[in-house]
Design an enzyme around this catalytic site. Structure first.
Site, PDB file in Angstrom:
ATOM      1  N   LYS A  68      43.238  45.499  37.540  1.00 10.32           N
ATOM      2  CA  LYS A  68      44.269  46.506  37.297  1.00 10.32           C
ATOM      3  C   LYS A  68      44.344  47.501  38.462  1.00 10.32           C
ATOM      4  O   LYS A  68      43.354  47.757  39.137  1.00 10.32           O
ATOM      5  CB  LYS A  68      43.988  47.262  36.002  1.00 10.32           C
ATOM      6  CG  LYS A  68      44.123  46.406  34.754  1.00 10.32           C
ATOM      7  CD  LYS A  68      43.881  47.227  33.499  1.00 10.32           C
ATOM      8  CE  LYS A  68      44.031  46.366  32.262  1.00 10.32           C
ATOM      9  NZ  LYS A  68      43.792  47.124  31.015  1.00 10.32           N
ATOM     10  N   LYS A 128      42.579  50.124  42.933  1.00 13.83           N
ATOM     11  CA  LYS A 128      42.538  48.735  42.459  1.00 13.83           C
ATOM     12  C   LYS A 128      41.110  48.428  42.012  1.00 13.83           C
ATOM     13  O   LYS A 128      40.187  48.396  42.815  1.00 13.83           O
ATOM     14  CB  LYS A 128      42.962  47.775  43.561  1.00 13.83           C
ATOM     15  CG  LYS A 128      43.052  46.312  43.100  1.00 13.83           C
ATOM     16  CD  LYS A 128      43.179  45.347  44.267  1.00 13.83           C
ATOM     17  CE  LYS A 128      44.527  45.432  44.924  1.00 13.83           C
ATOM     18  NZ  LYS A 128      44.679  44.362  45.965  1.00 13.83           N
ATOM     19  N   ASP A 142      49.480  35.711  52.578  1.00 15.43           N
ATOM     20  CA  ASP A 142      50.057  35.918  51.242  1.00 15.43           C
ATOM     21  C   ASP A 142      51.262  36.846  51.323  1.00 15.43           C
ATOM     22  O   ASP A 142      51.377  37.810  50.558  1.00 15.43           O
ATOM     23  CB  ASP A 142      49.002  36.481  50.290  1.00 15.43           C
ATOM     24  CG  ASP A 142      49.377  36.283  48.818  1.00 15.43           C
ATOM     25  OD1 ASP A 142      50.261  35.451  48.542  1.00 15.43           O
ATOM     26  OD2 ASP A 142      48.790  36.952  47.950  1.00 15.43           O
TER      27      ASP A 142
END
Length: 835
Positions: free
Chosen positions: A504, A519, A615
């Site tokens: 989360k 994070k 990514d």
């Protein structure tokens, strides 16, 4: 004699009382039509008799009488397998008509199972279905067995169910029902999810059942439900099954006077529950979350069923209930709602706004009220789609999860084959790298503190009052766990701003007032250490305006926590689709793409060896309060090849839909893999739709493939975001499409560098902003490669406040394209402060 009469009267009274009590759970429908379509005989399922429509031909108006059947062996065993063995075929629009004896809300259930028989393959059928003034299905194709259930308020004395084949196709149905529903099953009022206000008008809405789920319990078939409903288990909807535990106590369930009844949900639903798997740990702090796929553009009725079968005393179970990001039942206490009674059935209704996301998330989590032990329960969920302003439930103008055509089968088959191939590759790479992986993880089942790797340092005033330890040229700061707890209000669930594979993300405020994004790795995960270390190692080297800055990290108590600068406007993806953000202008989108390209170009060229992000996607491009783009999430990043090498051989990692196919085929990573992913982002920005959408027809599922077809045909304007229609200059759109097309070239050598992409995006913006008279290059179709400046503002240790990442440009004589118009085009690019 009087005693006998007294006993007789008492027995009669008891019978009347029993009849009254049983009448609460035994609703008798005034209208009940159950039809076994295409069958020559009646079929009995539970206490329902499905009448042959051959024997009840007066209900059907059709110019043809086409019936098909299949052997029972070809139909998988299920509740309705008997019903699925026959079907009626319609080659023209045909209608079932039923007399309604008591107007009001009725179930309309349609049963479909596509089998092959005689001259018909039912999987190829495409058709629409309507009921009176409501469109239920549009261009529907049943790829698998299904029951479509609708709840419609019928106001006339007749109902007509019409099947209309699509052009060149036919329609079919295996069975159908029209059954009265209790008047109070759907009340008129509910509460909006957001804003928290009242909603009125449910009684007039037509609805489609999207989900009916028995939390923590098994399937409840129609035989065990007073209204012949089916309740499915919740396991396939759980986001993290490890967070949930099941509870059961059917005998304890009671129905209150004037409240929920067995018609609202049976005892087998209220008597089971999903609860937090907290195991009595007072420090447990997580939510149990379920996700339900829905269609865009529609409102939904969400009914939540509760029954406290887990508490031994009243007023000890307090919890929060969330729908999407809204806490709809804060500090919820069932016993207060039910006058102190435990194990008592209760439900509550909520209505969403028109959905901009394709998923409804429902979560339960702990409350801090009265120092209650962390626990939360949910017994059942019903989700019903509400008709739109045209009375339609078909979603013919929006992508729908129900449109599973035959072409989707090919997509699924292709994905399965790809997954199998990928698994084989993973197995090979697993054995090759097993020893290396074990050394890295030290064969530990817990996360290794980074202090063992020499990265631990104490963070200064931003996190605590501790002493700052010099970190040299890097930015590796260690933050005390207590300071992070304070910054996030002890990881308050209402402060969650995102959830990813790592864990989360919380909004936080440090002691000096700095807003941060925190994070936190999932403590139950066995994965993430490599990504955690990579993120720190990479971001500690980079300081650039268009890269998200790492402020600190924490590895105390086996935690893995990363602290970043807070990005006020979230992800680029959330601004394109799936949220309530207003649509962005073309200029805003171009400036975001340019900013992201600057950040990626810096990664590729700012050091002696390139850094490949691996990514690149819209979810990893974050926006600050001014919508300035910053590239984020470097957990998969990899340093590029040595000077004498062309690529890095490495296992394939990335996100489906953005992954470079050449990298996937050869396991050879270069900077051009980032370029490919960025090309997908460009089309995502232009079309404002997901990169992979399995609910669409096969040719539209993959955005990159679909957009490339339109680009190569010269008709890219046909698929752009509707909010941009007529707002993009043709030359700007043409050049943007060409740039994206080059990025998506099959082979890396044919793709431009990020510097070339950046140059062209600046050119696209200039074409959009100004008319350039007599520009000989305005109609050029190959600026990539022709206009390739060398960008030299990216240097190690550059101050993020000193430039925008664009800086000075230098051109060789071969790059010189003299002319007044082109000097205008790039006039802003030579400014050191950038645009």
């Amino acid at each position: 004699m009087m005693g006998f009469r007294g006993i007789k009267l008492l027995l009669i009274l008891n019978v009347l009382i029993l009849c009254f009590l049983s009448s609460r759970s035994q609703f008798v429908p005034v209208d009940r039509y159950s039809i076994d379509c295409g069958s020559a005989t009646n079929t009995t399922i539970g206490n329902r008799v499905f009448v042959s429509d051959s024997l009840a031909s007066s209900y059907l108006t059709t110019p043809q009488n086409v019936l098909v059947d299949t052997s029972s062996n070809s139909i998988p065993s299920s509740e309705y397998s008997q019903l699925y063995q026959t079907a009626r075929i319609f080659s023209q629009a045909s209608t079932y008509s039923f007399k309604i004896n008591q107007p009001g809300r009725h179930w309309i259930r349609l049963f479909f199972y596509p089998f092959s028989a005689s001259n018909y393959d039912l999987k190829t059928a495409t058709f629409s279905v309507s009921v009176n003034d409501h469109s239920l299905l549009s261009d529907f194709s049943s790829g698998e067995g299904s029951v479509k259930e609708y709840s419609v308020n019928l106001t006339s004395d007749n109902v007509e169910i019409t099947f209309t084949p699509s052009s060149g196709s036919f329609a079919f149905v295996n069975g159908l029902e029209v059954v009265s529903v209790p008047d109070l099953l759907i009340r008129d009022d509910a509460a909006y999810v957001t804003p928290p206000t009242s909603y009125h008008g449910l009684s007039n809405q037509a609805m489609e059942t999207v989900a009916r789920v028995n939390m923590g319990g098994p399937t409840v078939t129609s035989r065990n439900d007073s209204l012949s409903r089916t309740w499915v288990p919740d396991s396939r909807f759980l986001k993290n099954p490890n967070f949930a535990a099941n509870a059961s106590n059917l005998n304890a369930v009671r129905y209150p006077d004037g409240g929920a009844t067995p018609d609202d949900a049976p005892r087998s639903v209220y008597g089971t529950a999903a609860r937090m798997a907290s195991d009595g740990d007072p420090k447990s702090n997580f939510n149990v979350t379920w996700g339900f796929p829905v269609d865009l553009g529609f409102q939904y009725l969400i009914r939540l069923h509760f029954c406290d079968i887990v508490s031994d005393a009243p007023n000890v179970l307090y919890f929060n209930v969330y729908i999407q990001d809204s806490n709809v039942l804060p500090d919820f206490d069932l016993t207060t709602k039910l006058q102190g009674h435990l194990a008592t059935a209760y439900y509550t209704d909520f209505v969403t706004q028109a959905m901009k996301s394709d998923e409804i998330r429902i979560s339960i989590g702990p409350s801090n009220v009265n120092n209650a032990l962390p626990n939360a329960i949910l017994n059942g969920v019903e989700i019903m789609k509400l008709n739109d302003s045209d009375g339609s439930l078909s979603g013919k103008d929006v992508p729908t999860s129900s449109k599973k055509s035959k072409s989707n089968v090919g997509v699924i088959a292709g994905v399965v084959v790809g997954v199998v191939v990928a698994l084989l590759l993973v197995l090979v790479l697993f054995f090759v790298h097993k020893r290396k992986k074990q050394e890295r993880l030290n064969q530990s089942k817990i996360w290794i503190p980074l202090s063992t790797n020499g990265l631990s340092q104490t963070m200064g005033s931003k996190c605590s009052n501790g002493t700052t330890i010099s970190a040299g040229s890097n930015f590796n700061y260690r933050c005390p766990f207590a300071a992070i707890q304070e910054a996030t209000n002890n990881f308050d669930e209402s402060w969650v701003i995102g959830i990813g594979g790592f864990g989360k993300v919380y909004k936080g405020v440090l002691s000096d007032g700095t807003k941060v994004a925190v994070k936190r790795g999932n403590p139950k995960s066995q994965q993430g250490l490599a990504e955690f270390q990579t993120e720190i190692e990479m971001l500690s080297q980079f300081r650039h305006r268009h890269l998200v800055s790492l402020i600190g990290y924490c590895d105390e108590k086996s935690e893995m926590i990363l602290i970043y600068e807070y990005m006020e406007n979230g992800t680029l993806k959330s601004h394109l689709y799936g949220s309530s953000f207003p649509s962005m202008s073309w200029k805003q989108r171009l400036e975001i793409c340019i900013g992201a390209a600057r950040g990626l170009h810096y990664l590729h060229t700012g050091y002696s060896k390139a850094v490949i992000h691996r990514d690149v996607k819209s979810a990893n491009i974050l926006l600050d309060e001014n919508l300035m783009a910053k590239v984020a999430d470097f957990g998969l990043s990899k340093t590029g090849p040595e000077i004498d090498q062309t690529h890095v051989s490495t296992a394939v990692k990335g996100s489906f839909g953005y992954l470079d196919p050449e990298y996937f085929r050869r396991q050879q990573l270069t900077e051009k893999s980032d370029v490919y992913s960025f090309g997908v982002v460009l089309f995502e920005v232009l079309c404002a739709r997901p990169v992979i959408d399995p609910s669409l027809p096969r040719e539209k599922v993959n955005l990159a493939e679909w957009a490339m077809k339109w680009q190569k045909s010269g008709q890219l304007e046909q698929i752009i975001d509707v909010t941009l229609k007529g707002k993009i200059r043709p030359d700007s759109l043409r050049k943007f499409g060409e740039t994206a097309e080059k990025c998506l070239s099959d082979f890396g050598v044919d793709r431009p560098s990020m510097g070339d992409v950046l140059w062209n995006l600046e050119y696209v913006l200039q074409l959009q902003e100004a008319v350039l008279p007599n520009d000989p290059d305005e109609n050029s179709t190959n600026v990539i490669g022709e206009l390739s400046p060398q960008i030299h503002d990216f240097h190690t240790g550059g101050d993020e406040n000193s430039n925008t990442g664009m800086g000075q440009f230098e051109m060789s004589s071969n790059d010189d394209i003299s002319g007044v118009s082109m000097s205008k085009v790039f006039s802003q690019l030579v400014k050191s402060e950038g645009r």
